[in-house]
Design a protein around this motif. Structure first.
Motif, PDB file in Angstrom:
ATOM      1  N   TYR A  69       0.856  -1.201   0.000  1.00 50.18           N
ATOM      2  CA  TYR A  69       0.000   0.000   0.000  1.00 50.18           C
ATOM      3  C   TYR A  69       0.887   1.245   0.000  1.00 50.18           C
ATOM      4  CZ  TYR A  69       0.823   0.025   5.100  1.00 50.18           C
ATOM      5  OH  TYR A  69       1.388   0.031   6.356  1.00 50.18           O
ATOM      6  N   ASP A  70       0.303   2.343  -0.470  1.00 49.59           N
ATOM      7  CA  ASP A  70       1.031   3.602  -0.579  1.00 49.59           C
ATOM      8  C   ASP A  70       0.770   4.487   0.640  1.00 49.59           C
ATOM      9  OD1 ASP A  70       2.160   3.021  -3.070  1.00 49.59           O
ATOM     10  OD2 ASP A  70       0.301   3.610  -4.092  1.00 49.59           O
ATOM     11  N   ASN A  72       0.624   8.573   1.411  1.00 52.19           N
ATOM     12  CA  ASN A  72       0.591   9.823   0.648  1.00 52.19           C
ATOM     13  C   ASN A  72       1.537  10.891   1.199  1.00 52.19           C
ATOM     14  OD1 ASN A  72      -0.834  10.424   2.966  1.00 52.19           O
ATOM     15  ND2 ASN A  72      -2.833  10.278   1.957  1.00 52.19           N
ATOM     16  N   GLN A  73       1.664  11.003   2.526  1.00 50.23           N
ATOM     17  CA  GLN A  73       2.549  12.017   3.131  1.00 50.23           C
ATOM     18  C   GLN A  73       3.693  11.295   3.815  1.00 50.23           C
ATOM     19  OE1 GLN A  73       1.433  15.741   3.548  1.00 50.23           O
ATOM     20  NE2 GLN A  73       3.657  15.820   3.608  1.00 50.23           N
ATOM     21  N   ARG A  74       4.907  11.509   3.364  1.00 47.20           N
ATOM     22  CA  ARG A  74       6.046  10.801   3.957  1.00 47.20           C
ATOM     23  C   ARG A  74       7.293  11.675   3.879  1.00 47.20           C
ATOM     24  NH1 ARG A  74       4.698   8.288  -0.914  1.00 47.20           N
ATOM     25  NH2 ARG A  74       6.283   8.501  -2.549  1.00 47.20           N
ATOM     26  N   ASN A  79       7.957   2.936  -1.315  1.00 46.51           N
ATOM     27  CA  ASN A  79       7.019   2.482  -2.339  1.00 46.51           C
ATOM     28  C   ASN A  79       6.267   1.278  -1.793  1.00 46.51           C
ATOM     29  OD1 ASN A  79       8.426  -0.103  -3.221  1.00 46.51           O
ATOM     30  ND2 ASN A  79      10.058   1.402  -3.573  1.00 46.51           N
ATOM     31  N   SER A  80       5.250   0.901  -2.511  1.00 43.67           N
ATOM     32  CA  SER A  80       4.351  -0.134  -2.005  1.00 43.67           C
ATOM     33  C   SER A  80       5.025  -1.496  -1.887  1.00 43.67           C
ATOM     34  CB  SER A  80       3.123  -0.246  -2.915  1.00 43.67           C
ATOM     35  OG  SER A  80       3.523  -0.567  -4.245  1.00 43.67           O
ATOM     36  N   ARG A 179      -6.481  20.816  -1.929  1.00 37.75           N
ATOM     37  CA  ARG A 179      -5.723  19.563  -1.848  1.00 37.75           C
ATOM     38  C   ARG A 179      -4.477  19.722  -0.972  1.00 37.75           C
ATOM     39  NH1 ARG A 179      -5.737  17.423  -8.134  1.00 37.75           N
ATOM     40  NH2 ARG A 179      -8.007  17.443  -8.435  1.00 37.75           N
ATOM     41  N   HIS A 283       4.774  19.692  -0.838  1.00 34.33           N
ATOM     42  CA  HIS A 283       3.327  19.593  -0.710  1.00 34.33           C
ATOM     43  C   HIS A 283       2.953  19.241   0.723  1.00 34.33           C
ATOM     44  CE1 HIS A 283      -0.634  17.447  -2.005  1.00 34.33           C
ATOM     45  NE2 HIS A 283      -0.849  18.627  -1.448  1.00 34.33           N
ATOM     46  N   ARG A 285      -0.177  18.306   2.742  1.00 30.64           N
ATOM     47  CA  ARG A 285      -1.554  17.884   2.516  1.00 30.64           C
ATOM     48  C   ARG A 285      -2.493  18.480   3.567  1.00 30.64           C
ATOM     49  NH1 ARG A 285      -2.341  13.926  -1.160  1.00 30.64           N
ATOM     50  NH2 ARG A 285      -0.448  13.072  -2.090  1.00 30.64           N
ATOM     51  N   SER A 287      -4.707  17.019   5.224  1.00 35.85           N
ATOM     52  CA  SER A 287      -4.846  16.152   6.398  1.00 35.85           C
ATOM     53  C   SER A 287      -3.812  16.520   7.457  1.00 35.85           C
ATOM     54  CB  SER A 287      -4.698  14.687   5.984  1.00 35.85           C
ATOM     55  OG  SER A 287      -3.471  14.489   5.291  1.00 35.85           O
ATOM     56  N   TYR A 368      -4.713  10.996   7.519  1.00 30.11           N
ATOM     57  CA  TYR A 368      -3.269  11.225   7.685  1.00 30.11           C
ATOM     58  C   TYR A 368      -2.629   9.926   8.146  1.00 30.11           C
ATOM     59  CZ  TYR A 368       1.090  13.318   9.381  1.00 30.11           C
ATOM     60  OH  TYR A 368       2.411  13.634   9.593  1.00 30.11           O
TER      61      TYR A 368
END
Length: 420
Positions: A69-70, A72-74, A79-80, A179, A283, A285, A287, A368
């Protein structure tokens, strides 16, 4: 007060462990410890047996399987196909990020509002009271969801920038959208590169040599500034006159730092609108922003009351004495009142820092991906290892809380009033 002890009975006998007050308390403690250990052993063995009957022997090997799974904020590359262990590391870093940001912002908000609540200005004092009562009497989960909804519903979509209905802020460098917020990214044209540590393991990470160089120069500048201040102090003690050194101290910190930035070719990578969204830049986010704002404002309300109580605990005579010496109110507050109030403020402040960190586990409400969302959410659901993941989560939060407590207790010990 007189303490009565049993007289000496001569040679030791086993019955003395129960009837002799010199040994009775120790006997009771040993029996209680044995009973507690037996209870823990029974619980662990019973749980292990039940899991074995279900075909789920306790094991942590699932942490090295692909996560799939991915996130989004890291803060690090991921990667998955990386393992659940690395996914949990990403979640842990996200938890620490929002905890640090929240503690800093909540402290600033709490100190400002706590001081304003004592303002003689009626409107300022009442507005501060409304903020405190409004935030601390509503569950923090509702504030998180509310702020997230406000960000999504009120901010423009990226397409609005293409149509000219919205514009970027701060000289076209920051894009605020529904976004998230896109801010310029610091880059170097003559970069020194990175150091890759721990190979290809799940705990791998890169250390930027550019960042290390900047930190080294900054620390050297601060130390030089402190040496200049110490020299000014010695001159003042010897002659009574203090030389003006603020411009030299400022130059000692800023000039070398700017010089290193120039050598490294520092520039900013601005966000650009490409396709249906912005690219480049950093970026943040919605959240993360919603969680950060909600935790900061909610905890700041509690800290404000702590600060107000700490200031009121300082004798009014201290303020009057400072005023008699000609000190202005702002300097009286920063140099006389707040340093003494810190001794009252810090102990309850530790509890609020711990609460903010633990409340960050509500991040899953806005998507988040913190440690609860990764390890205690997707990893637990995919692997079916409820016991192991919950135990790891408890261990993580326990370690973070004990670390915060240790650091703040050390600071409290350094500023508390020393009495003979």
């Amino acid at each position: 007060m007189t303490t009565i002890t049993d007289p000496h009975q001569g040679q030791f006998r086993l019955s003395m462990l129960l009837y002799d007050s010199r040994y009775r308390s120790m006997t009771i403690q040993i029996i209680a410890l044995i009973g507690f250990l037996m209870l823990i052993f029974w619980l662990l063995s019973n749980t292990a047996q039940n899991l074995a009957d279900l075909g789920k022997e306790p094991s942590f090997n699932f942490m090295f399987e692909p996560a799939g799974y991915d996130i989004n904020q890291r803060l690090l590359d991921y990667n998955s196909q990386d393992s659940h262990l690395r996914a949990s590391l990403m979640g842990l870093l996200n938890t620490l990020l929002v905890a640090v940001m929240g503690c800093v912002a909540a402290t600033i908000i709490g100190v400002v509002v706590g001081v304003l609540r004592l303002s003689p200005n009626w409107i300022v004092s009442r507005l501060s009271a409304v903020y405190v009562e409004g935030f601390r009497n509503v569950p923090v989960l509702l504030w998180i969801v509310f702020i997230m909804a406000v960000l999504i519903e009120t901010l423009p979509q990226p397409s609005a920038f293409r149509k000219g209905e919205a514009t970027m802020s701060l000289w076209d460098s920051v894009a605020i959208t529904n976004r998230g917020i896109y801010v310029p990214e610091p880059l170097f044209s003559r970069t020194l590169g990175d150091i890759h540590l721990l190979g290809n393991s799940s705990l791998r990470f890169d250390v930027s040599l550019d960042l290390l160089a900047l930190l080294a120069v900054l620390i050297a500048g601060v130390l030089t500034s402190l040496l200049i201040k110490r020299r000014a102090d010695s001159i003042q003690e010897a002659t009574g006159d203090r030389p003006r050194t603020w411009h030299v101290r400022l130059a000692a910190v800023v000039v070398p730092f700017l010089l290193v930035l120039f050598v490294l070719g520092f520039y900013l990578g601005y966000p650009e609108l490409k396709g249906f969204n912005f690219s480049n830049g950093t970026h943040l986010r919605n959240s993360l922003i919603a969680l950060w704002l909600a935790l900061s404002l909610y905890t700041g309300a509690f800290i404000a009351e702590i600060v107000r109580a700490g200031i009121l605990a300082v004798s009014k005579g201290q303020t009057e004495a400072a005023g008699a010496l000609g000190m202005r109110p702002n300097r009286t507050m920063s140099l006389v009142v707040l340093p003494q109030a810190l001794r009252v403020i810090i102990p309850p402040l530790i509890s609020n820092y711990l609460n903010l960190t633990k409340n960050s586990s509500l991040a899953i409400a806005v998507g988040y991906m913190d440690i609860t969302g990764t390890l205690g959410g997707i990893t637990m659901n995919q692997t079916g290892r409820e016991l192991e993941t919950v135990l790891l989560l408890m261990l993580v939060y326990l370690t973070i809380s004990l670390t915060i407590s240790a650091v703040m207790n050390w600071y409290n010990e350094s500023v508390k009033l020393k009495e003979r």
